[in-house]
Motif scaffolding. Structure first.
Motif, short mmCIF file in Angstrom:
data_model
loop_
_atom_site.label_atom_id
_atom_site.label_comp_id
_atom_site.label_asym_id
_atom_site.label_seq_id
_atom_site.Cartn_x
_atom_site.Cartn_y
_atom_site.Cartn_z
N ARG A 189 0.96 -1.24 0.18
CA ARG A 189 0.11 0.05 0.30
C ARG A 189 0.73 1.21 0.07
N GLN A 190 0.68 2.03 -1.23
CA GLN A 190 1.32 3.09 -1.19
C GLN A 190 2.94 3.26 -0.90
N VAL A 191 3.51 2.19 -1.35
CA VAL A 191 4.74 1.89 -1.07
C VAL A 191 5.78 2.79 -2.00
N SER A 192 6.76 3.32 -1.25
CA SER A 192 7.61 4.29 -1.87
C SER A 192 9.09 3.98 -1.49
N SER A 209 8.54 4.63 2.79
CA SER A 209 7.08 4.76 3.20
C SER A 209 6.24 3.81 2.81
N GLY A 210 5.00 3.81 3.57
CA GLY A 210 4.13 2.64 2.88
C GLY A 210 4.18 1.52 3.68
N GLU A 211 3.16 0.45 3.30
CA GLU A 211 3.11 -0.80 4.20
C GLU A 211 3.00 -1.83 3.08
N THR A 221 6.69 -3.87 7.72
CA THR A 221 7.40 -2.60 8.05
C THR A 221 7.42 -2.32 9.64
N ARG A 227 4.72 5.44 -4.42
CA ARG A 227 3.27 5.40 -4.02
C ARG A 227 2.83 4.22 -4.84
N ASP A 276 0.99 0.62 -5.48
CA ASP A 276 -0.06 -0.48 -4.71
C ASP A 276 -0.03 -1.68 -5.81
#
Ligand SMILES: Nc1ncnc2c1ncn2[C@@H]1O[C@H](COP(=O)(O)OP(=O)(O)OP(=O)(O)O)[C@@H](O)[C@H]1O
Ligand SMILES: [Mg+2]
Lengths: 403, 263
Positions: B10-13, B64-66, B75, B28, B30
């Motif tokens: 999810r929204q992984v950067s 960032s992100g999950e 994470t 970001r 998905d």
């Protein structure tokens, strides 16, 4: 903690055997050198220790510190021999008789001796002070475990001499049957080889007292006298008499103390040995570290793989540290082995008290071995630590990208 | 969807920092991968495929992100926890095989089991089984240098599956192999996916290799594109072979045609 299997390290060492061998050899040489040095110290201390019998007194002139600078009248020596409390000579065995020992049965164990120190040439061409001792009939009975191992005992007054096998090898003309030339006028024929339990006597050339006196114009005096007290109490009484009685005013010292005071050389060698050990250890440590750095570098991707598979940082650290310790332990073992082989020879070293040649048997006892183990571990741990830390700090992802 | 999701991003950067410069690689992103799916990741060099794979496998952490794998938020795990999780649940297959050269085939395969509580005998047993599955029975005592590239990769696959992980990640597993060996490796991976129901994420440059997957995604400029299942509201379902159970989504027509041809 799950560890990387030991065979991983062993096989890596085997695979890059030329590097391993080289590092092992460096460590081995360093450990061997240090062991030999400390073995010499041990041998020197041992020689001093067994040379010194607490019930035997070395009697010196009033102002002398050692036999070299000591002298007193031969009349005094003869009077000393008549004192009470001196042990008497044992019966001569058949073997001793056959080897030509003097018979001192029932006579006092007292020997007036002359010490003479000329400069001699060793077989390797170097020059050194040699101790020539003019001995008395009781002299061999006053040394520990005195034995004739070749030829026979000397006959006084005939310019014959005996010495230890170690000395025989080291000096020109000191072989059994040859003529030991000190100066044109002073020569002795070697008629026998003796051992004396590794004591100081093994570093000396023995001849008759009158022979030395004649060669050096010292008739009428002796350098020192050795007497064996019949009992510990007798030793105390004799020390008192010889020090304070107006007939003598001499300096009696227990033989054990006499040699213990001479261990300046051992002290110096210990210092030198420690210094060399530390310097060499640091040198070899860098060799080990270099080897391990190369190992870490060439195995970067392997380390990354192990980490990806789930092996922990401590496991990696331990693995590389262990590998370094394995190398240095191999070297240490080889070095200890080399020094054990070296310990079968005796070495001629210069004694810093008398500046004379001393024959010392290297003794690889607890001290040299403890030093070897300490060095080996130090080299392994400190040589391996920084490469191992580098291995641990590798970023898994970067390590995996490595080709 | 027939199956629960194995992997959810999810929204992984992800961005790298070199000195002061920030290098954004993924932005970001998905992604959902179903259990039992065989996903192929394609894309130009430097597009971040390896980076994405490393994130999914818990080798690297997102900026960032999950990232949730089998209901576990990676994470939130500590380094040692994530390393533990990796050894339990992820099998790695690398382009360069990454076998330990000084260890024999069976020892290489046994390596991940040293991190478990299995007895020596059980470890031996499992390593042998894994080698049998990849068709290397009788090669247990060979060292990597005594094996061909294809065989080496099969040992690596045996090592990846020996702990029975639920996720296999493969970074260009056929990149160093000839056509023939590549086919064999791909057959093996397909078998692992179908018979053993492993979820597989495979990075590849080779369209032929990608065709073996049940879904193909393209990564470009930090974004997942060409995701057919996302682009189309109602994706076409294609009948899979009976063995694979519920059919995962099919990435493109190529894959569909291939599958039909095989039936
Ligand atoms: N540790 C790092 N530090 C800085 N930049 C990095 C690092 N690792 C990767 N990158 C950069 O991130 C980008 C993506 O790299 P990545 O290896 O994921 O690409 P890739 O798609 O796998 O490429 P390839 O097909 O060549 O393997 C590249 O531009 C790369 O230079
Ligand atoms: Mg890549």
């Amino acid at each position: 903690m799950a560890l990387v299997p030991l065979r991983y390290n062993l096989r890596n060492l085997a695979v890059r055997w030329p590097t391993t061998l080289l590092t092992v050899l460096v460590v081995a040489i360093v450990v061997a050198c240090t062991c030999v040095l400390f073995g010499l110290v041990d041998g020197l201390e041992h020689s001093n220790a067994i040379s010194g019998d607490p019930q035997t007194l070395v009697v010196l002139g009033k102002r002398a510190d050692n036999e070299t600078s000591s002298y007193f009248d031969v009349d005094k020596a003869q009077t000393i021999a008549t004192l009470d409390g001196i042990a008497t000579g044992p019966p001569r065995t058949d073997a001793q008789a056959a080897a030509g020992w003097p018979d001192v049965e029932g006579r006092p164990l007292a020997a007036g001796e002359i010490v003479h120190i000329p400069i001699m040439t060793r077989t390797d061409g170097s020059r050194v002070n040699l101790t020539i001792r003019g001995v008395d009939a009781a002299s061999p009975y006053l040394r520990p475990d005195f034995q004739i191992v070749a030829g026979r005992y000397l006959r006084p007054g005939t310019r014959e001499c005996i010495l230890s096998p170690g000395m025989s090898r080291r000096f020109t003309g000191a072989q059994l049957g040859s003529e030991l030339v000190v100066t044109d006028k002073e020569t002795y024929r070697v008629v026998g080889l003796f051992t004396a339990g590794g004591s100081v006597a093994e570093s000396e050339v023995w001849t008759g007292r009158d022979d030395v006196a004649a060669a050096t114009n010292r008739t009428g005096s002796v350098s020192s006298m050795r007497i064996r007290a019949a009992s510990p109490d007798a030793a105390v009484a004799l020390i008192d008499t010889l020090s304070n009685d107006n007939r003598f005013v001499l300096k009696p010292i227990r033989e054990s103390k006499y040699y213990a005071d001479q261990n300046l050389t051992a002290l110096f060698l210990t210092f030198l040995g420690s210094l060399i050990a530390v310097l060499l250890t640091i040198g070899a440590l860098f060799a080990a570290a270099n080897t391990m750095f190369a190992a870490v570098k060439s195995r970067t991707r392997e380390i990354g793989t192990l980490r990806a598979l789930g092996f922990s940082r401590p496991a990696i650290l331990f693995s590389f540290l262990l590998e370094a310790i394995l190398i240095t332990t191999l070297g240490g073992l080889l070095g200890a082995l080399l020094s054990l082989i070296a310990s079968r020879w005796s070495f001629g070293i210069s004694d810093f008290n008398t500046f004379t040649e001393r024959m010392i048997q290297i003794r690889i006892g607890l001290v040299p071995l403890a030093v070897a183990i300490a060095m080996t571990l130090a080299m392994g741990i400190f040589g391996g630590l920084f490469p191992a830390i580098r291995a641990v700090r590798l970023d898994v992802i970067k390590a995996l990208r490595e080709l | 969807m027939g199956r629960p999701p194995a992997i959810i991003l999810r929204q992984v950067s992800k961005e790298y920092r070199r000195d002061q410069i920030r290098i954004p690689v993924l932005s970001r992103l998905d992604l959902t991968v179903a259990e039992g799916e065989f996903l192929a990741l394609m894309g130009p060099s430097g597009s971040g495929k390896t980076t994405l794979l490393n994130l999914i496998a818990g080798l690297d952490r997102p900026t960032s992100g999950e990232i949730i794998v089998h209901d576990l938020d990676l994470t939130r795990l500590s380094d040692s926890q994530i390393s533990r999780w990796r050894s339990d649940h992820v099998g790695f297959i690398f382009q360069t095989y990454n076998l330990i050269p000084v260890l024999r085939a069976d020892e290489n395969v046994e390596l991940p089991l040293l991190l478990t509580k299995l007895s020596r005998r059980e470890r031996r047993q499992r390593a042998r089984t894994a080698l049998r599955i990849v068709g290397l029975e009788g090669r247990e005592d060979h060292y990597p240098r005594q094996l061909s590239g294809g065989q080496e990769q099969r040992v690596a696959i045996a090592r990846a599956i020996v702990t029975d992980p639920y996720l296999l990640v493969a970074d260009e597993p056929t990149g160093d192999l000839d056509r023939q060996s590549a086919e064999e490796i791909l057959n093996l991976m397909e078998q692992l996916n179908r018979e053993f129901e492993k979820t597989i994420v495979m990075v590849t440059h080779d369209p032929n290799a990608a065709k073996r997957a049940t879904r193909i995604l393209h990564l470009d400029k930090g974004q997942l594109v060409d995701d057919v299942t996302r682009a189309e509201p109602s994706p076409p379902k294609v009948a899979e072979s009976a063995a694979s159970g519920d059919p995962p989504y099919v990435a493109d027509l190529d894959t569909a045609r291939r599958q039909e041809a095989r039936l």
